[in-house]
Design a protein around this motif. Structure first.
Motif, mmCIF file in Angstrom:
data_model
loop_
_atom_site.group_PDB
_atom_site.id
_atom_site.type_symbol
_atom_site.label_atom_id
_atom_site.label_comp_id
_atom_site.label_asym_id
_atom_site.label_seq_id
_atom_site.Cartn_x
_atom_site.Cartn_y
_atom_site.Cartn_z
ATOM 1 N N VAL A 205 45.075 37.927 48.503
ATOM 2 C CA VAL A 205 44.485 38.974 47.677
ATOM 3 C C VAL A 205 45.637 39.816 47.139
ATOM 4 N N ALA B 34 40.051 35.694 39.509
ATOM 5 C CA ALA B 34 40.726 34.627 40.245
ATOM 6 C C ALA B 34 41.804 34.051 39.342
ATOM 7 N N ASP C 81 44.928 30.324 43.218
ATOM 8 C CA ASP C 81 44.506 30.662 44.577
ATOM 9 C C ASP C 81 44.769 32.133 44.926
ATOM 10 N N THR D 69 37.989 42.392 39.052
ATOM 11 C CA THR D 69 38.401 41.244 39.863
ATOM 12 C C THR D 69 38.629 40.039 38.961
ATOM 13 N N THR E 148 40.643 31.039 47.822
ATOM 14 C CA THR E 148 41.832 31.845 47.520
ATOM 15 C C THR E 148 42.672 31.996 48.782
ATOM 16 N N ARG F 165 35.467 37.636 47.421
ATOM 17 C CA ARG F 165 36.658 36.785 47.369
ATOM 18 C C ARG F 165 36.262 35.327 47.522
ATOM 19 N N PRO F 166 36.638 34.505 46.541
ATOM 20 C CA PRO F 166 36.332 33.079 46.664
ATOM 21 C C PRO F 166 37.000 32.481 47.910
ATOM 22 N N TRP G 145 43.303 36.007 44.468
ATOM 23 C CA TRP G 145 42.165 36.860 44.120
ATOM 24 C C TRP G 145 42.749 38.222 43.777
ATOM 25 N N ARG G 146 42.666 38.584 42.520
ATOM 26 C CA ARG G 146 43.246 39.844 42.044
ATOM 27 C C ARG G 146 42.158 40.912 41.984
ATOM 28 N N ILE G 147 42.424 42.026 42.659
ATOM 29 C CA ILE G 147 41.527 43.178 42.655
ATOM 30 C C ILE G 147 42.316 44.340 42.058
#
Length: 149
Positions: free
Chosen positions: A52, A12, A15, A10, A49, A45-46, A17-19
């Motif tokens: 996703v 950030a 804005d 993961t 963000t 997840r913040p 959120w990369r998974i």
């Protein structure tokens, strides 16, 4: 896969959120660990963000369940049943995510991977992408998940 290496990464990026699924040596095949880490990634997840971005390392996005782990289980039926339950929870999490989930997909998408991309709000496929349900080939039925159940 070494136990000390995560199955999901993961990060950030502003804005976003990369998974990223990170089991390229198995085609990002679904295991209990991958399911748990993916659920945890969505939970982490913040709040600030706005989207996703779901990606996968390697030439294949997700080839479905790790059938080798099914066969190696002491009780394959119980193992697959628990994995299906956990995976359905992941799919519900994706479906109920309060921000859009965008998948960037390449290579093979099969079995459980089809359910995962199907739960996303937008899917961008590379020219290399092939989508195959694959459940029937191993005697399973497709994922059927309803939000909130």
């Amino acid at each position: 896969m070494p136990e000390d290496r995560p199955a999901v990464l993961t990060a950030a990026d502003g804005d976003v959120w990369r998974i990223t699924l990170d089991r390229p040596e198995t085609g990002n095949a679904l295991t209990p660990r991958l399911a748990a880490e993916l659920a945890a990634a969505f939970a982490a997840r913040p709040e600030d963000t706005r989207v996703v971005l779901l990606l996968a390392n390697g030439p294949r996005f997700c080839v479905g369940g790790d059938v080798r782990s099914f066969a190696g289980a002491d009780d394959p039926g119980a193992f697959v049943g628990q994995l299906a339950h956990d995976w359905h929870e992941v799919i519900r999490t994706v479906l109920s995510c309060p921000v859009p989930v965008v998948a960037g997909v390449q290579g093979a998408v099969a079995g459980a991977g089809v359910g995962l991309v199907g739960a996303c709000d937008l899917v961008i496929c590379a020219r290399t992408t092939t989508i195959r349900p694959a459940y029937g080939a191993i005697g399973f039925s497709p994922t059927a998940v309803r939000p909130g159940r």
